[in-house]
Design an enzyme around this catalytic site. Structure first.
Site, PDB file in Angstrom:
ATOM      1  CE  LYS A 123      -0.903  -0.532   4.963  1.00 29.73           C
ATOM      2  NZ  LYS A 123      -0.664  -2.160   4.868  1.00 29.73           N
ATOM      3  CB  THR A 124       4.104   2.031   1.515  1.00 35.05           C
ATOM      4  OG1 THR A 124       3.526   2.036   2.958  1.00 35.05           O
ATOM      5  CG2 THR A 124       5.003   3.566   1.758  1.00 35.05           C
ATOM      6  CD  GLU A 132       0.571   3.380   3.822  1.00 39.26           C
ATOM      7  OE1 GLU A 132       1.018   2.420   4.218  1.00 39.26           O
ATOM      8  OE2 GLU A 132       1.457   4.099   3.090  1.00 39.26           O
TER       9      GLU A 132
END
Length: 418
Positions: free
Chosen positions: A112-113, A154
């Site tokens: 996700k980052t 995020e």
């Protein structure tokens, strides 16, 4: 809300929000026991950062922001309770900001980052607000305020704070067992992601290479799927070639080949991460030439295949701590590196090692040597009877050594440098 106090302000999620609120014109201060480059960055914006938690720091404060890591015995948190100062969880504040805009929330156990950072970079010309869990080189920060309605963030599933969000678009990279100290079981995690999908107002873009995701999207209408393994999805790749450290591939969206893209960051997982980014940037009318340049020039967020040194020895820093992430990082390295690959691994949290111990079996296959450092506890107590010997035995790599201090690792690195 006029004067905001961030407890634990140096955290990667907290610091990003502190920057956004400061630039929005709020009076922002905070405290953290540790100092880092993040502290200097905050102070450069005029934010006072105290080095100890003390209620004396909180004169005139009307709102407190606290992460889920902050306990009620924290003196500043306790003071806020006693004085009836408004307390908002970090995830609530992020959601409050995102829900007012065209919010794009990027969730998933892994990736996700990188995906949110790549998306923020890809649509920079649209002037988005960005809040991600790593330092994005293109903006030199983990956050930027934008003037458009786009808001890239995020979304954190570790403590279910992503359930405060009602994003316009959601990206879900994968779903696996992690943070079981909070969730208990994989089924509970899947229930949380299902609710997150329910709360997404327009479109959910998911990686159908993940079995747990495929299980959740049955009978849903607002789903767009992507894959690097299948061609029965809305978005997929063709003709993947890795050459001279670069990866190139064609991208097909709704049966239309939209062209060939190239990545500088290695690994199949990064090809997958790029697909929802390319899809949304295309939807948001980013010009084709600009999009291809942004994808190619993306070097990753800090601590995601982050090359720290590259001469006679290459030193790569990667935050991978879950067994699946470790495997992906090794695959990425093996796809472009030609020299011996040595892993230096510091396990993250006793709880993660305990709950995922079986998953570490063969997680390091493919590397030549492995050094294991003591567990980074992140404030946890070792109530699980986890030992490095137990982890080493489970990993099962034939050339593994336990290191109890950094000096031996430093000696190894320096002895191999020019």
């Amino acid at each position: 809300m006029k004067k905001i106090y961030f407890i634990g302000i140096n955290g990667i999620g907290m610091s990003g929000l502190a920057k956004i609120m400061k630039i929005k014109g709020y009076d922002v201060i905070g405290a953290d026991l540790s100092r880092s480059y993040v502290t200097e960055n905050l102070e450069g914006l005029g934010i006072t950062v105290y080095s100890e938690h003390d209620s004396k720091n909180m004169v005139g404060v009307d709102t407190v922001i606290a992460s889920s890591a902050i306990k009620e015995n924290n003196p500043e948190y306790r003071y806020a309770l006693e004085k009836n100062i408004k307390i908002i969880k970090r995830g609530e504040l992020l959601a409050e900001l995102l829900n007012k805009e065209i919010g794009i929330a990027v969730a998933g156990t892994h990736g996700k980052t990188t995906t949110s950072s790549m998306l923020g970079s890809a649509i920079l010309s649209k002037d988005p607000t960005i809040v991600v869990g790593g330092i994005l080189p293109e903006i030199g920060s983990n956050a930027r305020p934008g003037l458009s309605e786009y808001f890239v963030a995020e979304a954190d599933e570790s403590d279910n704070s992503f359930l405060f969000m009602n994003p316009t678009y959601a990206i879900i990279t994968n779903i696996e067992a992690d943070h079981l100290e909070n969730h208990g079981t994989l089924e509970n995690i899947k229930k949380s992601f299902s609710k997150f999908m329910d709360q997404t107002t327009k479109e959910i873009i998911v990686c159908s290479d993940c079995y747990n995701i495929r299980d959740l999207i049955k009978n849903r209408e607002n789903i767009t799927t992507y894959s690097i393994k299948r061609q029965d999805t809305n978005i997929y790749t063709k003709n993947i070639i890795v050459e001279n450290g670069e990866t190139s591939y064609n991208v097909v969206i709704n049966n239309k080949d939209i062209g060939r893209f190239s990545l500088s960051v290695p690994g199949n997982h990064n090809i997958a991460n790029s697909l929802p980014v390319i899809y949304l940037a295309n939807k948001f009318n980013v010009e084709e030439k600009e999009l291809k340049e942004k994808i190619f020039n993306f070097k990753g967020a800090k601590r995601r295949y982050d090359i720290l040194y590259d001469k006679s020895i290459k030193i790569i820093d990667d935050y991978a701590h879950h067994p699946t992430e470790i495997k992906a990082t090794i695959q990425a390295a093996k796809s472009i590196e030609t020299k011996k690959i040595v892993g230096i691994f510091q396990p993250h949290r006793y709880s993660r090692v305990n709950f995922l111990l079986e998953e570490f079996k063969k997680a390091f296959d493919g590397i030549d040597e492995l050094y294991i450092l003591p567990v980074y506890s992140a404030g946890e107590k070792n109530i699980y009877d986890i030992t490095l010997e137990k982890l080493k035995d489970k990993i099962g790599h034939s050339n593994t050594k336990i290191i109890l201090n950094n000096e031996e690792i430093e000696n190894y690195i320096y002895s191999n440098k020019e």
